[in-house]
Write a protein that holds these residues in place. Structure first.
Motif, mmCIF file in Angstrom:
data_model
loop_
_atom_site.group_PDB
_atom_site.id
_atom_site.type_symbol
_atom_site.label_atom_id
_atom_site.label_comp_id
_atom_site.label_asym_id
_atom_site.label_seq_id
_atom_site.Cartn_x
_atom_site.Cartn_y
_atom_site.Cartn_z
ATOM 1 N N TYR A 28 22.118 -90.937 -12.581
ATOM 2 C CA TYR A 28 22.228 -89.496 -12.821
ATOM 3 C C TYR A 28 22.980 -89.383 -14.136
ATOM 4 C CZ TYR A 28 20.943 -88.917 -7.900
ATOM 5 O OH TYR A 28 20.286 -88.962 -6.688
ATOM 6 N N LYS A 31 25.645 -92.046 -14.918
ATOM 7 C CA LYS A 31 26.254 -92.616 -13.721
ATOM 8 C C LYS A 31 25.193 -93.328 -12.868
ATOM 9 C CE LYS A 31 28.892 -91.348 -9.716
ATOM 10 N NZ LYS A 31 28.301 -90.807 -8.553
ATOM 11 N N ALA A 33 23.737 -94.650 -9.565
ATOM 12 C CA ALA A 33 23.892 -94.367 -8.131
ATOM 13 C C ALA A 33 23.276 -95.449 -7.266
ATOM 14 C CB ALA A 33 23.269 -93.012 -7.802
ATOM 15 N N GLY A 54 27.825 -91.121 0.108
ATOM 16 C CA GLY A 54 27.838 -91.335 -1.332
ATOM 17 C C GLY A 54 27.367 -92.711 -1.766
ATOM 18 N N CYS A 55 26.833 -93.523 -0.820
ATOM 19 C CA CYS A 55 26.445 -94.892 -1.184
ATOM 20 C C CYS A 55 24.995 -94.977 -1.680
ATOM 21 C CB CYS A 55 26.658 -95.846 -0.012
ATOM 22 S SG CYS A 55 25.594 -95.465 1.381
ATOM 23 N N GLY A 56 24.288 -93.851 -1.718
ATOM 24 C CA GLY A 56 22.961 -93.846 -2.335
ATOM 25 C C GLY A 56 21.774 -93.774 -1.389
ATOM 26 N N LYS A 57 22.028 -93.513 -0.099
ATOM 27 C CA LYS A 57 20.925 -93.487 0.876
ATOM 28 C C LYS A 57 19.904 -92.396 0.550
ATOM 29 C CE LYS A 57 23.812 -92.617 4.281
ATOM 30 N NZ LYS A 57 25.082 -92.504 3.563
ATOM 31 N N SER A 58 20.386 -91.177 0.326
ATOM 32 C CA SER A 58 19.458 -90.071 0.041
ATOM 33 C C SER A 58 18.766 -90.284 -1.299
ATOM 34 C CB SER A 58 20.191 -88.724 -0.022
ATOM 35 O OG SER A 58 20.831 -88.491 1.177
ATOM 36 N N THR A 59 19.511 -90.816 -2.248
ATOM 37 C CA THR A 59 18.928 -91.085 -3.563
ATOM 38 C C THR A 59 17.752 -92.047 -3.414
ATOM 39 O OG1 THR A 59 21.019 -90.724 -4.708
ATOM 40 C CG2 THR A 59 19.413 -92.118 -5.834
ATOM 41 N N VAL A 71 14.921 -83.768 -10.252
ATOM 42 C CA VAL A 71 16.363 -83.634 -10.505
ATOM 43 C C VAL A 71 16.642 -83.908 -11.989
ATOM 44 C CG1 VAL A 71 18.659 -84.561 -9.916
ATOM 45 C CG2 VAL A 71 16.888 -84.412 -8.150
HETATM 46 P P1 ADP Z 1 24.382 -90.715 0.383
HETATM 47 O O1 ADP Z 1 23.046 -90.165 0.748
HETATM 48 O O2 ADP Z 1 24.572 -92.133 0.784
HETATM 49 O O3 ADP Z 1 25.511 -89.852 0.844
HETATM 50 P P2 ADP Z 1 23.662 -89.927 -2.325
HETATM 51 O O4 ADP Z 1 22.388 -90.599 -2.606
HETATM 52 O O5 ADP Z 1 23.623 -88.477 -1.947
HETATM 53 O O6 ADP Z 1 24.463 -90.762 -1.212
HETATM 54 O O7 ADP Z 1 24.622 -90.055 -3.570
HETATM 55 C C1 ADP Z 1 24.843 -91.278 -4.267
HETATM 56 C C2 ADP Z 1 25.667 -90.994 -5.508
HETATM 57 O O8 ADP Z 1 24.892 -90.226 -6.425
HETATM 58 C C3 ADP Z 1 26.925 -90.169 -5.219
HETATM 59 O O9 ADP Z 1 27.936 -90.622 -6.075
HETATM 60 C C4 ADP Z 1 26.507 -88.766 -5.570
HETATM 61 O O10 ADP Z 1 27.604 -88.004 -6.004
HETATM 62 C C5 ADP Z 1 25.528 -88.996 -6.718
HETATM 63 N N1 ADP Z 1 24.495 -87.924 -6.767
HETATM 64 C C6 ADP Z 1 23.627 -87.625 -5.798
HETATM 65 N N2 ADP Z 1 22.813 -86.610 -6.179
HETATM 66 C C7 ADP Z 1 23.199 -86.276 -7.441
HETATM 67 C C8 ADP Z 1 22.754 -85.312 -8.404
HETATM 68 N N3 ADP Z 1 21.741 -84.465 -8.142
HETATM 69 N N4 ADP Z 1 23.386 -85.264 -9.595
HETATM 70 C C9 ADP Z 1 24.410 -86.114 -9.887
HETATM 71 N N5 ADP Z 1 24.877 -87.051 -9.037
HETATM 72 C C10 ADP Z 1 24.289 -87.143 -7.832
#
Ligand code: ADP
Length: 266
Positions: A28, A31, A33, A54-59, A71
């Motif tokens: 992102y 940064k 992820a 915050g470990c990247g599962k949704s990402t 995004v």
């Molecule tokens: P999880 O699903 O494991 O909680 P995420 O995939 O939501 O983790 O997030 C992984 C990292 O990416 C986190 O540090 C989060 O802050 C960052 N992140 C997620 N979505 C965005 C975004 N749209 N913009 C910037 N950073 C993001």
């Protein structure tokens, strides 16, 4: 003889992965992820993605139907093959990809439309029904598959947003099923639901496995243990360990997995 040899080799052959993710990294802006994540997902299995917030599962989940393309500032590297085809190839139509790889979100998000129109929305956009009868059929079948038909049959014209939380989530699942996907991505689909609604959705997910391949992000280790065949443990943007669910929960090979499942961090 040749035929027998063919049968024997099919029996012993390893199942091919439906999705093969290799060295997937996601940024992102500057940064990072996700770091070099590789994962195989097999047909008609439920794969859980677990790990601390915050470990990247949704990402990672969003990489699988190119939702991250929407995004701003997000960049995906690596390769993701679906049935051997690169989903990031320029020839791939993201709209068709997202029909084949459907998504259900954390918070039920029905459109402010009737129950019928919520489910008919995708088939209308994709031209999946040739006439009203076919569309009716598709809507009713999808509601049935999502275990909701009995509860809403007599009020298909009522608003989807008037349903209970659990019913709304099953409506969203019906909406995803209506475009006839092969794979369904679920991002913490039960986290906004009470225990009874959660149990119903879990039961539904287990049933859906017969016909679909499911990847679910869950913060509930109990849920992962109950419903999935494979589990991947994410930590700080990497997959630490992936394997058969039972094995991962009973005898993990990495001490970070052990620490997480025994509640030492997370
Ligand atoms: P999880 O699903 O494991 O909680 P995420 O995939 O939501 O983790 O997030 C992984 C990292 O990416 C986190 O540090 C989060 O802050 C960052 N992140 C997620 N979505 C965005 C975004 N749209 N913009 C910037 N950073 C993001």
């Amino acid at each position: 003889m040749q035929m027998l040899a063919d049968i024997a080799s099919t029996d012993t052959a390893e199942k091919n992965a439906m999705i093969e993710a290799r060295d997937v990294s996601v940024f992102y802006d500057n940064k990072q992820a996700l770091k070099d994540v590789s994962l195989d997902v097999f047909e008609n299995e439920i794969t859980s993605l677990i790990g601390p917030s915050g470990c990247g599962k949704s990402t990672f989940l969003r990489c699988l139907n190119r939702m991250n393309d929407t995004v701003a500032g997000c960049r995906v590297e690596g390769t993701i093959l679906l049935d051997g085809e690169d989903i990031y190839a320029s020839s791939v139509d993201e709209v068709l990809l997202r029909a084949r790889v459907g998504m259900v979100f954390q918070k039920p998000n029905p459109f402010p439309k009737s129950i019928y129109d919520n489910v008919a929305y995708g088939p209308r956009i994709h031209g999946l029904a040739k006439d009203k009868d076919e569309l009716d059929d598709l809507v009713l079948t999808s509601l049935e598959k999502a275990g909701l038909l009995k509860e809403v049959r007599d009020r298909l014209n009522a608003s989807g947003t008037g349903l209970s939380g659990g019913q709304q989530q099953r409506l969203c699942i019906a909406r995803a099923l209506a475009v006839q996907p092969d794979i369904i991505l679920m991002d913490e689909p039960c986290s906004a639901l009470d225990p009874i609604a959660t149990a119903k959705v879990e039961e539904l997910i287990e049933e859906l496995r017969q016909n679909y391949t499911i990847i679910i992000v869950t913060h509930s280790m109990q849920q992962a243990a109950r419903i999935s065949q494979k589990t991947a443990f994410f930590h700080l943007g990497e997959i630490v360990e992936v394997g058969d669910t039972e094995q991962l929960f009973t005898s993990p090979s990495d001490e970070r997995t052990q620490g997480y499942i025994t509640g030492r961090f997370g």
